[in-house]
Write a protein that holds these residues in place. Structure first.
Motif, PDB file in Angstrom:
ATOM      1  N   GLY A 148       4.010  -3.958  -0.201  1.00  0.00           N
ATOM      2  CA  GLY A 148       4.906  -3.256  -1.142  1.00  0.00           C
ATOM      3  C   GLY A 148       5.855  -3.877  -1.833  1.00  0.00           C
ATOM      4  O   GLY A 148       6.592  -4.434  -0.769  1.00  0.00           O
ATOM      5  N   ILE A 149       6.210  -3.555  -2.892  1.00  0.00           N
ATOM      6  CA  ILE A 149       7.409  -3.853  -3.486  1.00  0.00           C
ATOM      7  C   ILE A 149       8.293  -2.646  -3.947  1.00  0.00           C
ATOM      8  O   ILE A 149       7.652  -1.367  -4.048  1.00  0.00           O
ATOM      9  N   ARG A 150       9.650  -2.797  -4.253  1.00  0.00           N
ATOM     10  CA  ARG A 150      10.409  -1.995  -4.777  1.00  0.00           C
ATOM     11  C   ARG A 150      10.052  -1.712  -5.964  1.00  0.00           C
ATOM     12  O   ARG A 150      10.419  -2.910  -6.917  1.00  0.00           O
ATOM     13  N   THR A 151       9.862  -0.545  -6.615  1.00  0.00           N
ATOM     14  CA  THR A 151       9.719  -0.205  -8.052  1.00  0.00           C
ATOM     15  C   THR A 151      10.600   1.000  -8.334  1.00  0.00           C
ATOM     16  O   THR A 151      11.351   1.558  -7.531  1.00  0.00           O
ATOM     17  N   SER A 197       6.918   7.309  -2.990  1.00  0.00           N
ATOM     18  CA  SER A 197       6.342   6.395  -1.864  1.00  0.00           C
ATOM     19  C   SER A 197       7.405   5.494  -1.474  1.00  0.00           C
ATOM     20  O   SER A 197       8.230   5.313  -2.329  1.00  0.00           O
ATOM     21  N   ARG A 198       7.144   5.095  -0.171  1.00  0.00           N
ATOM     22  CA  ARG A 198       8.483   4.250   0.130  1.00  0.00           C
ATOM     23  C   ARG A 198       8.350   3.040  -0.619  1.00  0.00           C
ATOM     24  O   ARG A 198       9.521   2.624  -1.081  1.00  0.00           O
ATOM     25  N   ASN A 199       7.455   2.375  -0.583  1.00  0.00           N
ATOM     26  CA  ASN A 199       7.257   1.051  -1.700  1.00  0.00           C
ATOM     27  C   ASN A 199       5.999   1.272  -2.493  1.00  0.00           C
ATOM     28  O   ASN A 199       5.389   2.371  -2.621  1.00  0.00           O
ATOM     29  N   THR A 200       5.802   0.407  -3.589  1.00  0.00           N
ATOM     30  CA  THR A 200       4.393   0.426  -4.113  1.00  0.00           C
ATOM     31  C   THR A 200       3.644  -0.781  -3.648  1.00  0.00           C
ATOM     32  O   THR A 200       4.102  -1.883  -3.826  1.00  0.00           O
ATOM     33  N   LEU A 201       2.488  -0.347  -2.809  1.00  0.00           N
ATOM     34  CA  LEU A 201       1.646  -1.661  -2.457  1.00  0.00           C
ATOM     35  C   LEU A 201       1.016  -2.175  -3.618  1.00  0.00           C
ATOM     36  O   LEU A 201       0.209  -1.514  -4.391  1.00  0.00           O
ATOM     37  N   ASP A 202       1.397  -3.515  -3.927  1.00  0.00           N
ATOM     38  CA  ASP A 202       0.902  -4.065  -5.208  1.00  0.00           C
ATOM     39  C   ASP A 202      -0.501  -4.728  -4.828  1.00  0.00           C
ATOM     40  O   ASP A 202      -0.715  -5.933  -4.465  1.00  0.00           O
TER      41      ASP A 202
END
Ligand code: PEP
Ligand code: MN
Length: 340
Positions: A241-244, A249-254
């Motif tokens: 996951g990255i920060r978007t 959501s906590r992060n964005t699972l890419d």
């Protein structure tokens, strides 16, 4: 460019290759990994590679235009399988299987570990994750039990045949951890800690390298190249996951990263849906999506009592939830394999 030396290349032959490269004005990095010795040359030299391939002692020559070389699929078409564990008890990650790595965010107590290890054995899961050195955003949050926690983890996991995946945060921790660890995890905050990556290139223990919070796919692969070029080719890439701009959501699972990484690199790719989405009830669907996208495995946070977890409880599965998740992941992997 990557020049793979023959296993039986003699001293004189190797010297002649080096001399030839120097005469062409090329600077090489000499890499000896677990399986081979390579001369890696950065940039794109303009020469006929047959003049090198014909030299005695050379096994193969590949032009790799990427900024990363040894981790690129351009010279190694077959996917790598990473052997984890001690000699005689090795479990591969990658190579067609679907690895499950499960356990708490943080190691907390012997009782917690025993319950978890027994649960993993009952589920046929071979790897326990669990942090003893915890990178926390706040210095006042629980920061892990340290090396004593790791020794405790080994005393519970080893007799049960469970392999240990745990995070290393700094170079000085590697040595004391070595005896206990089957896979070193490099966390998202350390993906570009180049001193740590260099040091992990010097060991033979596999490394699970997470993508940085704001790191690109290319940067992840260049970080992996640090480890491989240091001599350790046992690397597993992890999308966590990255920060978007998204805050739901906590992060964005890419998930895009999974097929892209697998196309760019021969290394296995796993996903971390726990940190990727950060919300317990959505961890399983994202795990399944990751497998469908082609991931070689999943790392998950599981705890006997998630609501009491010292860290990341909100994204942690209970045993009942984990059992359902494992079953669905295996079914998904079987389905996918039946199509290929
Ligand atoms: C973890 O695995 O508990 C962790 C801290 O992960 P990340 O480095 O991906 O945040
Ligand atoms: Mn965590």
């Amino acid at each position: 460019m990557i020049i793979t030396l023959r296993q039986d290349a003699g001293f004189d032959e190797i010297q002649a290759i080096e001399k030839k490269l120097h005469s062409l004005g090329l600077k090489l990095v000499d890499v000896t990994s677990q399986s081979s010795r390579y001369f890696v040359i950065a940039g794109m030299p303009n020469l006929d590679i047959r003049s090198l391939a014909d030299l005695k002692g050379v096994d193969d020559v590949h032009i790799v235009s990427d900024t990363y070389k040894l981790v690129s699929r351009k010279w190694k078409l077959n996917s790598s399988s990473i052997p984890a564990g001690l000699a005689g008890d090795v479990t591969p990650i990658g190579g067609g299987g679907m690895s499950i790595i499960a356990g708490p965010c943080s190691v907390e107590s012997e009782e917690q570990l025993i319950q978890l290890a027994d649960f993993l054995v009952s589920q046929g899961v071979k790897f326990m994750r669990g942090g003893v050195f915890k990178p926390r955003s706040s210095p006042y949050a629980f920061r892990g039990l340290g090396i004593d926690g790791l020794a405790m983890m080994a005393s519970v996991c080893r007799p049960r045949g469970i392999k240990i995946v745990t995070e290393v945060m700094q170079v000085s921790q590697i040595d004391p951890m070595l005896a206990y660890v089957d896979v070193f995890q490099v966390g998202a905050r350390n993906t570009q800690n180049f001193n740590l990556l260099d040091a992990l290139g010097q060991v033979t223990t596999p490394v699970l390298l997470k993508r940085g919070i704001s790191g690109t796919i290319d940067e992840l692969l260049q970080s992996a190249e640090y480890i491989f070029s240091g001599g350790n080719e046992r690397i597993v890439l992890c999308e966590r996951g990255i920060r978007t701009y998204e805050t739901a959501s906590r992060n964005t699972l890419d998930l895009n990263a999974v097929p892209i990484l697998k196309d760019k690199s021969h290394l296995p790719v796993i996903i971390d849906p726990s940190h990727g989405i950060g919300i317990r009830q959505f961890v399983t669907p994202m795990a399944l999506a990751g497998i469908m996208a082609g991931a070689d495995g999943v790392i998950l946070e599981v705890h006997p009592e998630p609501e009491k977890a010292a860290s990341d409880g909100a994204q942690t599965l209970s045993f009942a939830e984990a059992e359902i998740c494992f079953g669905k992941m295996r079914q998904t992997h079987e389905l996918l394999s039946s199509w290929q």
